[in-house]
Design a protein around this motif. Structure first.
Motif, PDB file in Angstrom:
ATOM      1  N   THR A  62       0.829  -1.207   0.000  1.00  0.00           N
ATOM      2  CA  THR A  62       0.000   0.000   0.000  1.00  0.00           C
ATOM      3  C   THR A  62       0.862   1.256   0.000  1.00  0.00           C
ATOM      4  O   THR A  62       0.545   2.229  -0.689  1.00  0.00           O
ATOM      5  CB  THR A  62      -0.954   0.021   1.215  1.00  0.00           C
ATOM      6  N   THR A  63       1.960   1.238   0.750  1.00  0.00           N
ATOM      7  CA  THR A  63       2.845   2.399   0.774  1.00  0.00           C
ATOM      8  C   THR A  63       3.456   2.643  -0.597  1.00  0.00           C
ATOM      9  O   THR A  63       3.508   3.787  -1.069  1.00  0.00           O
ATOM     10  CB  THR A  63       3.971   2.186   1.801  1.00  0.00           C
ATOM     11  N   LEU A  64       3.919   1.574  -1.236  1.00  0.00           N
ATOM     12  CA  LEU A  64       4.508   1.710  -2.570  1.00  0.00           C
ATOM     13  C   LEU A  64       3.479   2.189  -3.586  1.00  0.00           C
ATOM     14  O   LEU A  64       3.779   3.035  -4.431  1.00  0.00           O
ATOM     15  CB  LEU A  64       5.118   0.384  -3.018  1.00  0.00           C
ATOM     16  N   ALA A  65       2.255   1.681  -3.492  1.00  0.00           N
ATOM     17  CA  ALA A  65       1.199   2.115  -4.418  1.00  0.00           C
ATOM     18  C   ALA A  65       0.885   3.587  -4.202  1.00  0.00           C
ATOM     19  O   ALA A  65       0.700   4.344  -5.162  1.00  0.00           O
ATOM     20  CB  ALA A  65      -0.054   1.266  -4.225  1.00  0.00           C
ATOM     21  N   LYS A  67       2.879   5.933  -2.953  1.00  0.00           N
ATOM     22  CA  LYS A  67       3.994   6.753  -3.432  1.00  0.00           C
ATOM     23  C   LYS A  67       4.011   6.837  -4.948  1.00  0.00           C
ATOM     24  O   LYS A  67       4.285   7.903  -5.505  1.00  0.00           O
ATOM     25  CB  LYS A  67       5.323   6.207  -2.909  1.00  0.00           C
ATOM     26  N   SER A  68       3.734   5.739  -5.623  1.00  0.00           N
ATOM     27  CA  SER A  68       3.733   5.790  -7.086  1.00  0.00           C
ATOM     28  C   SER A  68       2.574   6.650  -7.585  1.00  0.00           C
ATOM     29  O   SER A  68       2.726   7.394  -8.552  1.00  0.00           O
ATOM     30  CB  SER A  68       3.662   4.379  -7.678  1.00  0.00           C
ATOM     31  N   TRP A  69       1.429   6.581  -6.921  1.00  0.00           N
ATOM     32  CA  TRP A  69       0.293   7.422  -7.298  1.00  0.00           C
ATOM     33  C   TRP A  69       0.646   8.897  -7.095  1.00  0.00           C
ATOM     34  O   TRP A  69       0.382   9.728  -7.973  1.00  0.00           O
ATOM     35  CB  TRP A  69      -0.928   7.050  -6.462  1.00  0.00           C
ATOM     36  N   TYR A  71       3.565  10.244  -7.125  1.00  0.00           N
ATOM     37  CA  TYR A  71       4.556  10.605  -8.139  1.00  0.00           C
ATOM     38  C   TYR A  71       3.870  10.917  -9.462  1.00  0.00           C
ATOM     39  O   TYR A  71       4.169  11.925 -10.112  1.00  0.00           O
ATOM     40  CB  TYR A  71       5.553   9.449  -8.299  1.00  0.00           C
ATOM     41  N   ARG A  72       2.916  10.062  -9.858  1.00  0.00           N
ATOM     42  CA  ARG A  72       2.214  10.287 -11.124  1.00  0.00           C
ATOM     43  C   ARG A  72       1.404  11.576 -11.090  1.00  0.00           C
ATOM     44  O   ARG A  72       1.399  12.343 -12.062  1.00  0.00           O
ATOM     45  CB  ARG A  72       1.318   9.089 -11.452  1.00  0.00           C
ATOM     46  N   VAL A  73       0.718  11.837  -9.977  1.00  0.00           N
ATOM     47  CA  VAL A  73      -0.078  13.053  -9.852  1.00  0.00           C
ATOM     48  C   VAL A  73       0.817  14.279  -9.917  1.00  0.00           C
ATOM     49  O   VAL A  73       0.495  15.274 -10.581  1.00  0.00           O
ATOM     50  CB  VAL A  73      -0.910  13.029  -8.545  1.00  0.00           C
ATOM     51  N   LYS A  74       1.959  14.216  -9.243  1.00  0.00           N
ATOM     52  CA  LYS A  74       2.894  15.342  -9.239  1.00  0.00           C
ATOM     53  C   LYS A  74       3.424  15.611 -10.649  1.00  0.00           C
ATOM     54  O   LYS A  74       3.488  16.764 -11.083  1.00  0.00           O
ATOM     55  CB  LYS A  74       4.051  15.041  -8.281  1.00  0.00           C
TER      56      LYS A  74
END
Length: 96
Positions: A62-65, A67-69, A71-74
């Protein structure tokens, strides 16, 4: 602080002060160990590493998901700001 706690604190300080040297020593030990290993040992080592990575990902999924979300939003917001800035500059050039 008793003697045991003081010794532990001294160890922490030693490793913090000499972190780069200790890392280089560990890398050298690993290089020597890998140089003498058989192909079967290398395969076993790599398989254990893959298993450890899988356990880490499973535990932190969940933490990795998240963080990746983030990153994509940013990245998407940054690209949108750049497009808006280009549009603004284009419109300002037309006004002149």
């Amino acid at each position: 602080m008793n003697a045991h706690e003081r010794r532990l604190e001294d160890k922490k300080l030693y490793y913090l002060r000499n972190q780069t040297r200790e890392q280089e020593k560990a890398r050298e030990r690993a290089r020597r160990k890998r140089a003498n290993e058989t192909p079967e040992e290398a395969h076993t080592r790599k398989e254990r590493q893959r298993e450890a990575q899988a356990r880490y990902r499973a535990g932190k999924r969940t933490t990795l998901a998240l963080k990746s979300w983030q990153y994509r939003v940013k990245k998407k917001a940054q690209a949108e700001r750049e497009r808006d800035e280009e549009e603004y500059q284009r419109l300002m050039a037309l006004e002149d």
